[in-house]
Design an enzyme around this catalytic site. Structure first.
Site, PDB file in Angstrom:
ATOM      1  N   HIS A 196       0.852  -1.197   0.000  1.00 11.94           N
ATOM      2  CA  HIS A 196       0.000   0.000   0.000  1.00 11.94           C
ATOM      3  C   HIS A 196       0.886   1.244   0.000  1.00 11.94           C
ATOM      4  O   HIS A 196       1.726   1.420   0.882  1.00 11.94           O
ATOM      5  CB  HIS A 196      -0.927  -0.001   1.216  1.00 11.94           C
ATOM      6  CG  HIS A 196      -1.953  -1.100   1.141  1.00 11.94           C
ATOM      7  ND1 HIS A 196      -2.276  -1.893   2.206  1.00 11.94           N
ATOM      8  CD2 HIS A 196      -2.703  -1.519   0.094  1.00 11.94           C
ATOM      9  CE1 HIS A 196      -3.206  -2.767   1.825  1.00 11.94           C
ATOM     10  NE2 HIS A 196      -3.484  -2.560   0.549  1.00 11.94           N
ATOM     11  N   GLU A 199       1.751   3.857   3.036  1.00 14.16           N
ATOM     12  CA  GLU A 199       2.296   3.337   4.290  1.00 14.16           C
ATOM     13  C   GLU A 199       3.820   3.386   4.232  1.00 14.16           C
ATOM     14  O   GLU A 199       4.492   2.369   4.142  1.00 14.16           O
ATOM     15  CB  GLU A 199       1.746   1.921   4.513  1.00 14.16           C
ATOM     16  CG  GLU A 199       0.218   1.922   4.588  1.00 14.16           C
ATOM     17  CD  GLU A 199      -0.433   0.546   4.404  1.00 14.16           C
ATOM     18  OE1 GLU A 199       0.291  -0.464   4.353  1.00 14.16           O
ATOM     19  OE2 GLU A 199      -1.676   0.499   4.312  1.00 14.16           O
ATOM     20  N   ARG A 254      -3.309   4.725  -2.012  1.00 12.54           N
ATOM     21  CA  ARG A 254      -3.133   3.376  -1.453  1.00 12.54           C
ATOM     22  C   ARG A 254      -2.897   2.310  -2.534  1.00 12.54           C
ATOM     23  O   ARG A 254      -2.076   1.414  -2.381  1.00 12.54           O
ATOM     24  CB  ARG A 254      -4.406   3.032  -0.664  1.00 12.54           C
ATOM     25  CG  ARG A 254      -4.565   1.569  -0.253  1.00 12.54           C
ATOM     26  CD  ARG A 254      -5.911   1.408   0.464  1.00 12.54           C
ATOM     27  NE  ARG A 254      -6.308   0.026   0.642  1.00 12.54           N
ATOM     28  CZ  ARG A 254      -6.090  -0.679   1.758  1.00 12.54           C
ATOM     29  NH1 ARG A 254      -5.458  -0.149   2.756  1.00 12.54           N
ATOM     30  NH2 ARG A 254      -6.507  -1.927   1.861  1.00 12.54           N
ATOM     31  N   HIS A 324       2.928  -3.519   6.635  1.00 14.53           N
ATOM     32  CA  HIS A 324       1.892  -2.501   6.421  1.00 14.53           C
ATOM     33  C   HIS A 324       1.906  -1.508   7.583  1.00 14.53           C
ATOM     34  O   HIS A 324       2.677  -1.644   8.522  1.00 14.53           O
ATOM     35  CB  HIS A 324       0.511  -3.168   6.379  1.00 14.53           C
ATOM     36  CG  HIS A 324       0.275  -4.037   5.188  1.00 14.53           C
ATOM     37  ND1 HIS A 324      -0.459  -3.629   4.114  1.00 14.53           N
ATOM     38  CD2 HIS A 324       0.686  -5.293   4.902  1.00 14.53           C
ATOM     39  CE1 HIS A 324      -0.499  -4.589   3.214  1.00 14.53           C
ATOM     40  NE2 HIS A 324       0.193  -5.625   3.669  1.00 14.53           N
ATOM     41  N   GLU A 398       1.352  -4.804  10.982  1.00 12.95           N
ATOM     42  CA  GLU A 398       0.799  -3.451  10.878  1.00 12.95           C
ATOM     43  C   GLU A 398       1.645  -2.625  11.832  1.00 12.95           C
ATOM     44  O   GLU A 398       1.511  -2.736  13.052  1.00 12.95           O
ATOM     45  CB  GLU A 398      -0.667  -3.410  11.306  1.00 12.95           C
ATOM     46  CG  GLU A 398      -1.638  -4.123  10.365  1.00 12.95           C
ATOM     47  CD  GLU A 398      -1.975  -3.304   9.126  1.00 12.95           C
ATOM     48  OE1 GLU A 398      -1.579  -2.121   9.052  1.00 12.95           O
ATOM     49  OE2 GLU A 398      -2.641  -3.849   8.234  1.00 12.95           O
TER      50      GLU A 398
END
Ligand SMILES: [Zn+2]
Length: 437
Positions: A196, A199, A254, A324, A398
């Site tokens: 993405h 990020e 994104r 991410h 994440e």
């Protein structure tokens, strides 16, 4: 201003000067992204009831907010932490609605443009090009990252081999660094960052990982063991077109940048485009949505190239790690369904140890568990696909934070974020070298 004179020859000679003059006169000439985020806000709300959730979904849709978390408006229900980026012209309407409906909210970022410029050294003078003094504590453009990869390939040929696995939609090379001491039969770990585009901490971590490996493999027995017994395939920027676009046009982009034949909206969510329960729950069929699954599985050349590579090497690849942001979570399969994976106890214990190692550095807590229950159900993800295709350890990180800065994690937090994450990755990797558990 008489910059463009009548006589062409004369005018051409003065053009560079005129251009400079115009640049100086422009009031906001130093602003990033042409000041397009001035006055924009990021607002958090957590609906207390399903009625509130419904109302919030409706207004978010009407005002065309840029959703930061969760990734799709369809995920918003009672208790969902929801962060929206609302442009300046819509923020008054949204705030008025929230106050009228008596829904609690918090303004996370008052002025997005200011926050963006405060956390970044993009507009200041700094030595970005020198590779010997490559700065791992700033965000780098795609060009800088690719130059850095070429440089390492030349200067560390004993440990690094760089190659391309194909081209992106816009024709950019998809570069991989193969890291490890040369040996014939070795197992491998795949690491990708930047599926993405917005990020940015992901690619920063991939670069950090390579730096740490090169810097410590002589002095750190664990790193030496890792590089002796394993190969690491590292893809610092998966979604190269999107990443480039997030530097030049839209900081909060994104998806990929592929065109659609019927809609003006561009791009596919490269983490919904994999052939595993493709385009089912948690993915959108609409090209304008941020979670658009694409016209068919592996429609995106970036996804297809990585899938082909993983298919070809799946017998050797023991782990798939994807980076991410943001949420502070360590996720493992399944993402597309509520079910327990067959090797749950091995994977779960690896995750447990990894988040504890991470927390030991600065006390930052990560939640961990199956993606479906820890985050939300999403189909067509790379992690599920890797797992389903025989890679026994598949994880998605994440990274920081939990919404204070969101995608605009300041450069001063790159070092602590990467330092703690490094420990988690080393922990998972060492786990692979032992027999489970
Ligand atoms: Zn992501």
């Amino acid at each position: 201003m008489k910059c463009l004179g009548k006589r062409r020859g004369q005018a051409a000679a003065f053009l560079p000067l005129c251009w400079l003059f115009l640049k100086i006169l422009q009031p906001g000439h130093s602003h990033l992204y042409n000041n397009r985020y001035a006055g924009d806000k990021v607002i958090r709300f957590i609906p207390k009831t399903e009625e509130e959730a419904y109302a919030l979904k409706k207004i978010s849709y009407q005002l065309k907010v840029d959703l930061w978390q969760p990734s799709s408006i369809s995920y918003v229900s009672e208790g969902t932490v929801t962060d929206v980026h609302i442009p300046q012209n819509g923020s008054r309407a949204l705030l008025a609605f929230l106050q009228e409906a008596n829904i609690q909210y918090k303004v996370l970022i008052e002025d997005l443009q200011k926050t963006l410029e405060k956390g970044s050294s993009l507009h200041t003078q700094r030595n970005r090009r020198s590779l010997s003094g490559y700065n791992y504590e700033v965000y780098h453009s795609l060009e800088e990252i690719q130059n850095w990869m070429h440089h390492l390939n030349k200067t560390h040929s004993g440990l690094i081999h760089m190659f391309s696995i194909g081209r992106s939609y816009e024709g950019r090379s998809l570069f991989i660094l193969k890291l490890g001491r040369r040996s014939r039969l070795k197992r491998a770990v795949w690491i990708d960052c930047g599926i993405h585009a917005r990020e940015w901490i992901g690619p920063a971590f991939c670069q950090w990982f390579v730096k740490e490996a090169l810097l410590t493999y002589k002095s750190d027995p664990a790193m030496r063991k890792m590089l002796t017994h394993l190969y690491f395939y590292i893809m610092p920027v998966f979604n190269v077109d999107g990443y480039h676009f997030s530097w030049t046009n839209d900081r909060f982009w994104r998806k990929t940048r592929s065109r659609n034949s019927r809609f003006r909206c561009r791009g596919v969510d490269a983490n919904r485009n994999w052939k595993v329960k493709w385009c089912d729950e948690g993915a959108s069929m609409h090209p304008c949505d941020d979670t658009y699954c694409g016209p068919f599985p592996e429609s995106e050349p970036e996804v297809k190239a990585v899938a082909n590579f993983l298919r070809k090497h799946r017998k050797h690849i023991r782990a798939y790690l994807s980076f991410h942001a943001y949420a502070q979570m360590l996720l493992y399969p399944y993402s597309y369904k509520y079910a327990t994976i067959p090797n749950f106890s091995c994977v779960e214990s690896a995750a447990y140890k990894a988040v504890n190692a991470l927390q030991s550095v600065y006390g930052v807590r990560y939640r961990y568990g199956p993606a479906s229950t820890t985050l939300y159900v999403s189909s067509g993800s790379s992690m599920d696909w890797a797992y389903k295709n025989g890679i026994p350890y598949a994880f998605a990180f994440e990274l920081r934070d939990t919404g204070y800065f969101g995608f605009l994690l300041p450069e001063m937090l790159i070092k602590p974020t990467c330092t703690e994450t490094m420990l988690a990755v080393k922990n998972i990797t060492m786990h692979l070298l032992k027999k489970c558990p």
